[in-house]
Design an enzyme around this catalytic site. Structure first.
Site, PDB file in Angstrom:
ATOM      1  N   HIS A 352       7.246   1.362  -6.433  1.00  0.00           N
ATOM      2  CA  HIS A 352       7.865   2.625  -6.264  1.00  0.00           C
ATOM      3  C   HIS A 352       8.949   2.901  -7.171  1.00  0.00           C
ATOM      4  O   HIS A 352       9.573   1.953  -7.575  1.00  0.00           O
ATOM      5  CB  HIS A 352       8.076   2.936  -5.067  1.00  0.00           C
ATOM      6  CG  HIS A 352       9.262   2.007  -4.344  1.00  0.00           C
ATOM      7  ND1 HIS A 352      10.532   2.500  -4.471  1.00  0.00           N
ATOM      8  CD2 HIS A 352       9.437   1.169  -3.517  1.00  0.00           C
ATOM      9  CE1 HIS A 352      11.474   1.638  -3.576  1.00  0.00           C
ATOM     10  NE2 HIS A 352      10.304   0.754  -3.305  1.00  0.00           N
ATOM     11  N   CYS A 371       9.478  -4.812  -1.407  1.00  0.00           N
ATOM     12  CA  CYS A 371       8.875  -4.033  -2.259  1.00  0.00           C
ATOM     13  C   CYS A 371       9.277  -4.036  -3.801  1.00  0.00           C
ATOM     14  O   CYS A 371      10.463  -4.548  -3.916  1.00  0.00           O
ATOM     15  CB  CYS A 371       9.051  -2.618  -2.027  1.00  0.00           C
ATOM     16  SG  CYS A 371       7.477  -2.456  -0.397  1.00  0.00           S
TER      17      CYS A 371
END
Length: 472
Positions: A352, A371
């Site tokens: 992201h 992440c």
């Protein structure tokens, strides 16, 4: 400003849609020069003398590994079975070809002694027969397994959750039959080597290396390529966690390189995965984990002050059972930034954007809760949508600027490999070493200093799954 931004993005993406896959022009971000490999390497522990098994051993109980952070292992430890080797008839000529391959296997970073060359040579002198068939079949399978799947035992592959499909595509019996029926033992073995260009570069480095520590590191990283699929696909993303870089790759050619932020060492270390991007999400929402909603008191704070929630872009809902759900709305302050690449997996890992783009300027970027945050993530996401979902560039720009949550399903397979290479090519094309930020080198190097272990049906680490869904 909005019109200028729209025109700039549209022009950039039209060019990308037409030419990126064909041109293969990697971005060369500024990096430090090559690092001395021997400075980062550690001497491998001395091997512990053990008897080398010559036949399939009884069932082995997998020993659960513990990460440097002390990650808990499952309560029930699975039992993994060694796979009995198939049997084929061997001519003396084919057995001699196998013996030659074993003696020359150092060039692939493996150890000839693992495959009992003296025993094979002695059996060859006795001629064809059941004994030669049994021994040569077993040694061929051992060598083929190590070339296809890697020599490192699964318990030494810390947080390894990328299942390698090669043993399903090229099972032992098929390889053995092909080698003995076509009488092309060296060709069948060579066909198992990784095709990624970095493997060939490591092999070349190994041929020139003199320092034992350097050799150990190169061998460990050559083996890591074997853990992955030999054919990684026509187009894929690959993240090298120690380098903290992400690459958009087509036909094994690097099209674009992006700096990445990866998980902090310890419990939030980024695991090694092989997944598929399923959706490109523009202007994502973020459902705040309960560890923050409850653990840090965010939920009660926002419920008590709707004005604060609105000002900070949150929607807080008190459920019938008393729990609180907090969802951060799309916008400049959203923790996921402007885009998200959705790749469903049991670890809740995804790629992201971030509102804190200044962090990409840092040389050490192991900062996340697991992440992957990507530099220039909007460019990456739009490129993925154009090439992987046939989205017109103008539509990609509209979705990005709309400010509204928009999910674009991928229509073409797009693999994502999260890897861990401490010796690899950098963004300037130079082979160099990278810091072993999660301390994963030592178990791999130590396994090479011990006698070869029988392969079992274990396909990935049996460490506990930790969902790392907090991008902060």
């Amino acid at each position: 400003m909005r019109m200028i931004y729209r025109a700039s993005l549209s022009g950039m993406l039209c060019t990308a849609a037409i030419g990126w896959a064909a041109l293969g022009t990697p971005a060369a971000a500024a990096q430090q020069g090559p690092i001395d490999l021997t400075a980062a390497a550690k001497p491998a522990p001395k091997p512990t003398p053990t008897a080398k098994p010559t036949t399939a051993a009884p069932a082995q109980t997998a020993t659960p590994t513990t990460t440097p952070a002390g990650t808990a292992t499952p309560a029930a430890v699975p039992v993994f079975q060694p796979v009995a080797p198939p049997l084929a008839h061997w001519t003396v000529a084919d057995a001699q070809a196998l013996l030659a391959a074993i003696k020359g296997i150092r060039s692939e970073g493996l150890t000839p002694a693992d495959y009992e060359p003296a025993a094979l040579a002695a059996q060859i002198t006795k001629g064809e027969g059941d004994d030669l068939d049994t021994l040569a079949s077993r040694l061929f399978v051992w060598l083929a397994e190590d070339l296809r799947d890697g020599r490192t035992p699964m318990p030494a592959r810390i947080q390894w959750f990328a299942v390698d499909p090669d043993q399903d595509l090229h099972p032992n019996a098929q390889l053995l039959a092909q080698a003995t029926e076509t009488h092309d033992v060296p060709g069948v073995l060579a066909s198992l080597n990784p095709t990624h260009p970095d493997y060939a570069l490591l092999k070349d480095m190994l041929s020139k290396a003199k320092d034992p520590r350097q050799i150990a590191m190169i061998k460990a990283n050559m083996d890591r390529w074997r853990w992955l699929a030999r054919d990684m696909g026509l187009q894929y993303l690959i993240i090298n966690v120690p380098e903290q870089e992400l690459r958009l790759t087509v036909n094994n050619k690097i099209i674009r390189t992006y700096r990445a932020i990866v998980g902090k060492p310890g419990k939030t270390a980024t695991p090694q995965l092989a997944e598929q991007v399923k959706n490109v999400v523009f202007n994502p929402t973020w459902t705040v984990p309960q560890s923050i909603v409850v653990g840090e008191g965010l939920g009660q704070k926002l419920i008590a002050s709707p004005a604060l929630a609105k000002r900070q872009g949150y929607v807080a809902t008190k459920n019938a059972d008393g729990t609180i759900t907090v969802v951060q709305q799309p916008g400049d302050t959203n923790s996921l930034g402007r885009v998200k690449l959705d790749m469903p997996n049991e670890h809740a890992i995804y790629i992201h954007d971030t509102p804190n783009r200044n962090l990409f300027a840092l040389p050490a970027r192991a900062l996340s809760h697991g992440c992957i945050r990507a530099e220039r993530a909007t460019e990456l996401a739009m490129t993925m949508a154009i090439l992987g979902a046939d989205l017109p560039p103008e539509t990609a720009v509209e979705y990005n600027l709309s400010g509204k949550y928009t999910k674009v399903p991928m229509t073409k397979p797009w693999a994502v490999y999260i890897t861990y290479f401490t010796v690899a090519r950098d963004v300037n094309g130079l082979m160099r070493s990278f810091p072993d930020i999660y301390l994963r080198d030592a178990p791999v190097i130590a396994s090479f200093a011990k006698p070869r272990e029988l392969h079992t049906d274990q396909r990935k680490s049996n460490e506990a799954i930790i969902k790392l869904d907090n991008p902060l």
